[in-house]
Design an enzyme around this catalytic site. Structure first.
Site, PDB file in Angstrom:
ATOM      1  N   PHE A 131       0.859  -1.189   0.000  1.00 25.09           N
ATOM      2  CA  PHE A 131       0.000   0.000   0.000  1.00 25.09           C
ATOM      3  C   PHE A 131       0.900   1.245   0.000  1.00 25.09           C
ATOM      4  O   PHE A 131       1.818   1.338   0.808  1.00 25.09           O
ATOM      5  CB  PHE A 131      -0.905  -0.017   1.241  1.00 25.09           C
ATOM      6  CG  PHE A 131      -2.002   0.985   1.178  1.00 25.09           C
ATOM      7  CD1 PHE A 131      -3.167   0.728   0.468  1.00 25.09           C
ATOM      8  CD2 PHE A 131      -1.880   2.205   1.816  1.00 25.09           C
ATOM      9  CE1 PHE A 131      -4.193   1.673   0.404  1.00 25.09           C
ATOM     10  CE2 PHE A 131      -2.898   3.156   1.751  1.00 25.09           C
ATOM     11  CZ  PHE A 131      -4.058   2.883   1.043  1.00 25.09           C
ATOM     12  N   ASP A 202       1.785  -5.143   8.473  1.00 32.18           N
ATOM     13  CA  ASP A 202       0.633  -4.257   8.373  1.00 32.18           C
ATOM     14  C   ASP A 202      -0.601  -5.157   8.231  1.00 32.18           C
ATOM     15  O   ASP A 202      -0.710  -5.920   7.267  1.00 32.18           O
ATOM     16  CB  ASP A 202       0.784  -3.328   7.162  1.00 32.18           C
ATOM     17  CG  ASP A 202      -0.315  -2.271   7.114  1.00 32.18           C
ATOM     18  OD1 ASP A 202      -1.422  -2.541   7.619  1.00 32.18           O
ATOM     19  OD2 ASP A 202      -0.057  -1.184   6.563  1.00 32.18           O
ATOM     20  N   TYR A 227     -10.777   1.431  10.618  1.00 31.92           N
ATOM     21  CA  TYR A 227     -12.010   1.702   9.859  1.00 31.92           C
ATOM     22  C   TYR A 227     -12.334   0.660   8.796  1.00 31.92           C
ATOM     23  O   TYR A 227     -13.339   0.768   8.109  1.00 31.92           O
ATOM     24  CB  TYR A 227     -11.961   3.102   9.224  1.00 31.92           C
ATOM     25  CG  TYR A 227     -10.714   3.402   8.416  1.00 31.92           C
ATOM     26  CD1 TYR A 227     -10.572   2.950   7.117  1.00 31.92           C
ATOM     27  CD2 TYR A 227      -9.678   4.138   8.971  1.00 31.92           C
ATOM     28  CE1 TYR A 227      -9.434   3.217   6.380  1.00 31.92           C
ATOM     29  CE2 TYR A 227      -8.529   4.421   8.240  1.00 31.92           C
ATOM     30  CZ  TYR A 227      -8.410   3.962   6.954  1.00 31.92           C
ATOM     31  OH  TYR A 227      -7.276   4.220   6.240  1.00 31.92           O
ATOM     32  N   LYS A 228     -11.478  -0.349   8.641  1.00 31.74           N
ATOM     33  CA  LYS A 228     -11.771  -1.382   7.638  1.00 31.74           C
ATOM     34  C   LYS A 228     -12.562  -2.515   8.295  1.00 31.74           C
ATOM     35  O   LYS A 228     -13.709  -2.315   8.654  1.00 31.74           O
ATOM     36  CB  LYS A 228     -10.462  -1.849   7.006  1.00 31.74           C
ATOM     37  CG  LYS A 228      -9.826  -0.740   6.173  1.00 31.74           C
ATOM     38  CD  LYS A 228      -8.453  -1.065   5.648  1.00 31.74           C
ATOM     39  CE  LYS A 228      -7.953   0.086   4.782  1.00 31.74           C
ATOM     40  NZ  LYS A 228      -6.488   0.065   4.630  1.00 31.74           N
ATOM     41  N   ARG A 376     -12.329  -4.470  -7.162  1.00 29.21           N
ATOM     42  CA  ARG A 376     -12.065  -5.185  -5.904  1.00 29.21           C
ATOM     43  C   ARG A 376     -13.363  -5.418  -5.144  1.00 29.21           C
ATOM     44  O   ARG A 376     -14.156  -4.500  -4.954  1.00 29.21           O
ATOM     45  CB  ARG A 376     -11.085  -4.370  -5.062  1.00 29.21           C
ATOM     46  CG  ARG A 376     -10.663  -5.061  -3.789  1.00 29.21           C
ATOM     47  CD  ARG A 376      -9.621  -4.253  -3.059  1.00 29.21           C
ATOM     48  NE  ARG A 376     -10.213  -3.104  -2.395  1.00 29.21           N
ATOM     49  CZ  ARG A 376      -9.574  -2.340  -1.512  1.00 29.21           C
ATOM     50  NH1 ARG A 376      -8.306  -2.576  -1.228  1.00 29.21           N
ATOM     51  NH2 ARG A 376     -10.164  -1.322  -0.937  1.00 29.21           N
TER      52      ARG A 376
HETATM   53  C1  PLP Z   1      -5.815   1.291   4.375  1.00 28.00           C
HETATM   54  C2  PLP Z   1      -4.380   1.086   4.582  1.00 28.00           C
HETATM   55  C3  PLP Z   1      -3.612   2.036   5.271  1.00 28.00           C
HETATM   56  C4  PLP Z   1      -4.254   3.313   5.700  1.00 28.00           C
HETATM   57  O1  PLP Z   1      -3.431   4.179   6.373  1.00 28.00           O
HETATM   58  P1  PLP Z   1      -4.040   5.438   7.105  1.00 28.00           P
HETATM   59  O2  PLP Z   1      -2.872   6.102   7.678  1.00 28.00           O
HETATM   60  O3  PLP Z   1      -4.995   4.909   8.151  1.00 28.00           O
HETATM   61  O4  PLP Z   1      -4.765   6.259   6.108  1.00 28.00           O
HETATM   62  C5  PLP Z   1      -2.273   1.747   5.478  1.00 28.00           C
HETATM   63  N1  PLP Z   1      -1.723   0.609   5.040  1.00 28.00           N
HETATM   64  C6  PLP Z   1      -2.448  -0.316   4.367  1.00 28.00           C
HETATM   65  C7  PLP Z   1      -1.808  -1.568   3.914  1.00 28.00           C
HETATM   66  C8  PLP Z   1      -3.788  -0.095   4.105  1.00 28.00           C
HETATM   67  O5  PLP Z   1      -4.487  -0.991   3.432  1.00 28.00           O
END
Ligand code: PLP
Length: 417
Positions: A131, A202, A227-228, A376
């Site tokens: 990501f 992560d 939030y996921k 997705r």
């Molecule tokens: C959604 C996601 C994030 C989000 O990071 P934020 O700092 O909360 O915006 C980070 N890493 C991964 C792998 C994600 O899927």
């Protein structure tokens, strides 16, 4: 509802829903009428208790309790208390998880800590399609350190063999946000330790989607998203895990007062708190944590093994229906079909994927598009059922057949996809 192209009947699908051991959880979430939601991996649905709980927190705790609520309503200890609850979802004994800040910021803290511990090693190993925020944070830190550190990128299949004695930190997302590929957390952590490297996992696409065993695999550091799959609401705070054995070895560089040993003695000199509390920086978002706690509490009632099993059956079903009903339109399956190699999402690719997803959304099928060409679909076992999948694939097949996506209105890119 019957489709002549499908080898599984609508009745059989209804039967699967009727026998679903998790079906009672659907009632605990609000999903709007007419929406088939496959984006809980990006923004989890609203748990029904949140509105009342937030109302109470606002009126009673804030309105009446005022500043007394830091102790009276437990605000002060919330990052640790909620951290321990999330710890139960990711296989961490108490005292190793704290809720704070965003995933990006938490990554910065643990990556800095890990690099500091790895004197004489220079390589941060990750994937080019990790990501982006994870890669950006690493680049920012490398630049700040102004040192000989290097961010080295290898594709998922090559990672394990790329870990060598120069590797300071292996920094990976357990389940890839775009392809759904899932790393073997145990094998990679073991290999890293054999080579003297530390690992940061992560868990953005795994915490709350499947059992994770951080202590068991001897993970060093982990971060994850509120939030996921944890259904904490838009912008919910994130969490950070630091194995007990590493906690006292270094204090992370965002040395804010809430991570101080005694914030309310107002000493000029920073002295890190014992344990995981030193991973706090400033004052945390109490109302957002309150909403997150509702999401986590629902999750704690569910059996994670049953969730994983349902998620796999759902994604198997989705892949099978797409294979049967959407043949001949150039859709490619990107997600591995092997169960142990995928998370809780299925991704398809198509050059016109963006417009196709917009056409799906216009018909109430909400998934998302990930550049350059990925459609997705996330499968959240607590509030998605088998019939939803049946209906969604039917709508996808219709869009492909009628070329409903081939419309200028669906091709204009929005700022958020
Ligand atoms: C959604 C996601 C994030 C989000 O990071 P934020 O700092 O909360 O915006 C980070 N890493 C991964 C792998 C994600 O899927």
């Amino acid at each position: 509802m019957e489709s002549k192209l499908t080898t599984i009947s609508y009745e059989a699908i209804r039967e699967m829903d009727a026998n679903d051991p998790l079906k009672a959880f659907r009632e605990k979430f609000y999903v709007p009428e007419g929406v088939l939601y496959f984006d809980g991996n990006s923004l989890g649905a609203l748990p029904k208790g949140v509105e009342a709980r937030l109302g109470e927190a606002v009126r009673q705790e804030w309105g009446n309790g005022l500043i007394r609520s830091w102790i009276g309503a437990g605000w002060y200890d919330m990052p640790r208390r909620l951290g321990d609850k999330i710890g139960r979802l990711v296989g961490a004994k108490p005292g190793q998880v704290v809720v704070a800040d965003s995933t990006s910021v938490n990554l910065f803290k643990v990556l800095a800590a890990a690099l500091k511990l790895q004197v004489g090693k220079s390589v941060i190993l990750s994937e080019p399609d990790n990501f982006p925020t994870d890669l950006y944070m690493a680049q920012g830190l490398v630049e700040l350190l102004g040192s000989a550190h290097e961010l080295r990128l290898k594709w998922a299949e090559e990672i394990i063999d790329a870990i060598d004695t120069q590797t300071a930190v292996v920094m990976l997302t357990h389940v890839n946000y775009r392809t759904g590929w899932m790393h073997d957390m145990k094998a990679i952590t073991k290999r890293a330790h054999e080579m003297g490297a530390l690992v940061i996992w992560d868990l953005a696409h795994s915490a709350g989607a499947m059992p994770v065993e951080l202590d068991d695999v001897e993970a060093d550091f982990a971060i994850g998203c509120g939030y996921k799959y944890l259904n904490g609401g838009p912008g919910a705070p994130a969490f950070v895990y630091v194995a007990e054995r590493h906690q006292a070895r270094f204090s992370q560089p965002l040395a804010g007062w809430m991570g101080h040993a005694q914030p309310f003695s107002f000493e000029w000199k920073y002295e890190p708190a014992e344990g995981i509390s030193r991973y706090l920086a400033g004052t945390q978002a109490v109302l957002s944590m309150t909403a997150l706690e509702c999401g986590v509490d629902v999750m704690l009632e569910a059996d994670l093994q049953a969730m994983r099993e349902k998620s796999l059956v759902m994604s198997d079903l989705f892949m099978r229906l797409v294979e049967e009903q959407c043949k001949g339109y150039d859709l490619k399956l990107v997600t591995p079909t092997e169960r142990e190699q995928r998370g809780s999402q299925v991704c398809l690719s198509h050059p016109e994927g963006y417009a196709m997803m917009q056409a799906l959304i216009a018909r109430g099928v909400i998934g998302d598009f990930r550049a350059p060409d990925i459609l997705r679909f996330g499968f959240t076992p607590l509030y998605v059922g088998y019939e939803d999948i049946w209906k969604a694939v039917g709508i996808l097949a219709e869009i492909l057949e009628t070329r409903a996506w081939d419309n200028a209105a669906f091709k204009a890119r929005a700022k958020v996809t």
